[in-house]
Design a protein around this motif. Structure first.
Motif, PDB file in Angstrom:
ATOM      1  N   LYS A  36       0.828  -1.200   0.000  1.00  0.00           N
ATOM      2  CA  LYS A  36       0.000   0.000   0.000  1.00  0.00           C
ATOM      3  C   LYS A  36       0.867   1.256   0.000  1.00  0.00           C
ATOM      4  N   ASP A  37       0.507   2.203  -0.851  1.00  0.00           N
ATOM      5  CA  ASP A  37       1.218   3.477  -1.028  1.00  0.00           C
ATOM      6  C   ASP A  37       2.544   3.323  -1.760  1.00  0.00           C
ATOM      7  N   TYR A  38       2.966   2.084  -1.984  1.00  0.00           N
ATOM      8  CA  TYR A  38       4.229   1.853  -2.699  1.00  0.00           C
ATOM      9  C   TYR A  38       4.070   0.725  -3.716  1.00  0.00           C
ATOM     10  N   GLU A  39       2.936   0.732  -4.410  1.00  0.00           N
ATOM     11  CA  GLU A  39       2.693  -0.300  -5.419  1.00  0.00           C
ATOM     12  C   GLU A  39       3.500   0.003  -6.677  1.00  0.00           C
ATOM     13  N   CYS A  40       4.206  -0.993  -7.165  1.00  0.00           N
ATOM     14  CA  CYS A  40       4.913  -0.867  -8.441  1.00  0.00           C
ATOM     15  C   CYS A  40       4.327  -1.896  -9.396  1.00  0.00           C
ATOM     16  N   ASP A  41       3.889  -1.428 -10.556  1.00  0.00           N
ATOM     17  CA  ASP A  41       3.123  -2.276 -11.467  1.00  0.00           C
ATOM     18  C   ASP A  41       3.920  -3.464 -11.981  1.00  0.00           C
ATOM     19  N   ALA A  42       5.208  -3.269 -12.244  1.00  0.00           N
ATOM     20  CA  ALA A  42       6.033  -4.372 -12.759  1.00  0.00           C
ATOM     21  C   ALA A  42       7.494  -4.119 -12.437  1.00  0.00           C
ATOM     22  N   VAL A  43       8.172  -5.191 -12.033  1.00  0.00           N
ATOM     23  CA  VAL A  43       9.614  -5.143 -11.805  1.00  0.00           C
ATOM     24  C   VAL A  43      10.212  -6.399 -12.439  1.00  0.00           C
ATOM     25  N   PHE A  44      11.246  -6.207 -13.247  1.00  0.00           N
ATOM     26  CA  PHE A  44      11.912  -7.352 -13.863  1.00  0.00           C
ATOM     27  C   PHE A  44      13.395  -7.034 -14.024  1.00  0.00           C
ATOM     28  N   SER A  45      14.166  -8.054 -14.379  1.00  0.00           N
ATOM     29  CA  SER A  45      15.601  -7.839 -14.557  1.00  0.00           C
ATOM     30  C   SER A  45      16.054  -8.393 -15.899  1.00  0.00           C
ATOM     31  N   LEU A  46      17.060  -7.732 -16.456  1.00  0.00           N
ATOM     32  CA  LEU A  46      17.760  -8.203 -17.651  1.00  0.00           C
ATOM     33  C   LEU A  46      19.251  -8.098 -17.362  1.00  0.00           C
ATOM     34  N   SER A 171      19.926  -6.119 -21.544  1.00  0.00           N
ATOM     35  CA  SER A 171      19.862  -4.826 -20.887  1.00  0.00           C
ATOM     36  C   SER A 171      20.488  -3.727 -21.744  1.00  0.00           C
ATOM     37  N   LYS A 172      21.662  -3.979 -22.306  1.00  0.00           N
ATOM     38  CA  LYS A 172      22.339  -2.960 -23.112  1.00  0.00           C
ATOM     39  C   LYS A 172      21.512  -2.578 -24.331  1.00  0.00           C
ATOM     40  N   GLN A 173      20.995  -3.578 -25.035  1.00  0.00           N
ATOM     41  CA  GLN A 173      20.181  -3.320 -26.216  1.00  0.00           C
ATOM     42  C   GLN A 173      18.905  -2.566 -25.844  1.00  0.00           C
ATOM     43  N   PHE A 174      18.309  -2.978 -24.731  1.00  0.00           N
ATOM     44  CA  PHE A 174      17.062  -2.347 -24.277  1.00  0.00           C
ATOM     45  C   PHE A 174      17.288  -0.885 -23.903  1.00  0.00           C
ATOM     46  N   ILE A 175      18.376  -0.594 -23.205  1.00  0.00           N
ATOM     47  CA  ILE A 175      18.672   0.789 -22.827  1.00  0.00           C
ATOM     48  C   ILE A 175      18.947   1.628 -24.069  1.00  0.00           C
ATOM     49  N   ASP A 176      19.681   1.076 -25.032  1.00  0.00           N
ATOM     50  CA  ASP A 176      19.898   1.793 -26.294  1.00  0.00           C
ATOM     51  C   ASP A 176      18.564   2.110 -26.971  1.00  0.00           C
ATOM     52  N   PHE A 177      17.652   1.134 -26.933  1.00  0.00           N
ATOM     53  CA  PHE A 177      16.333   1.319 -27.528  1.00  0.00           C
ATOM     54  C   PHE A 177      15.566   2.444 -26.814  1.00  0.00           C
ATOM     55  N   LEU A 178      15.613   2.448 -25.487  1.00  0.00           N
ATOM     56  CA  LEU A 178      14.918   3.484 -24.723  1.00  0.00           C
ATOM     57  C   LEU A 178      15.551   4.856 -24.937  1.00  0.00           C
TER      58      LEU A 178
END
Length: 234
Positions: A36-46, A171-178
């Motif tokens: 409660k008050d700190y809900e995060c919709d999604a957390v994942f790792s690459l 992760s590297k490819q994804f960050i470049d994409f973002l």
């Protein structure tokens, strides 16, 4: 009869679930932090990098005023995500997240706001990336945008921007994409800009926008110069 606020909440919850489900379909373990008050919709790792995601469902803007209102809501979502991620970045809470995700270490932490509407510019606000769901989910599911060409009786479809879709998500490819958000430049290339100058009559000058390149193009109907321009766009 549901109130407008209830309908908005339902759409938001469905959008959040869609984001989590699609990340799972990509073969990536994702968790939902429901405190409660700190809900995060999604957390994942690459590659041991951690990604906190806020899913923000917005109404499609039909005017400049509504577009600016959407930008304000994205800024609000950024502030909310930063507050939540700051809370979970304490060492003992990160340990719980690592256990739930099944990872032993965390290299870097990133924050992303995903919306259901497209933005007209690359957005990185207070260290938080903002991207639409088409780009976000298409990247994870390895579904690049495509160009479609008709030639006589044949139909040819080829991927574009495919350098971001080679191999499994990393992760590297994804960050470049973002960082680059190539969809923005791609969209802009397909827009026609027309300037109307009424400076003498009304003291006004404004730019109108239209579709320059449709999704499907008949090559047979293009002039050589139009075909050359099309090839440059894609």
């Amino acid at each position: 009869m549901k109130s407008k606020k209830a309908e908005v909440n339902i759409k938001g919850e469905l959008f959040e679930e869609q984001i989590r489900t699609t990340v799972q379909r990509a073969g990536i373990h994702v968790i939902h932090l429901e405190k409660k008050d700190y809900e995060c919709d999604a957390v994942f790792s690459l590659n041991n990098d951690l990604f906190f995601v806020e899913a923000k469902h917005l109404n499609d803007p039909t005017s400049y005023r509504e577009y600016m209102r959407n930008l304000e809501e994205i800024h609000d979502a950024v502030n909310q995500l930063n507050r939540i991620a700051d809370y979970y970045e304490h060492e003992e809470k990160l340990e719980e997240i690592k256990i739930r995700l099944g990872i032993k270490s965390i290299n870097c932490i990133y924050r992303i706001v995903v919306t259901n509407t497209s933005q007209g510019e690359k957005l990185k606000i207070e260290g938080v990336y903002a991207i639409d769901d088409i780009g976000f989910l298409g990247y994870l599911l390895r579904k690049p945008p495509r160009k479609h060409l008709m030639h006589k009786d044949s139909f040819h479809s080829t991927p574009i921007l495919d350098e971001y879709y080679v191999g499994v998500p990393s992760s590297k490819q994804f960050i470049d994409f973002l960082e680059n958000n190539p969809f923005i430049d791609h969209y802009k290339q397909r827009i026609e800009y027309v300037t109307y100058d009424y400076s003498e009559q009304l003291g006004l000058k404004f730019v109108d926008f239209g579709v320059k390149v449709n999704t499907i193009v008949s090559v047979d109907k293009l002039t050589p110069s139009e075909l050359e321009e099309l090839n440059q766009l894609f």
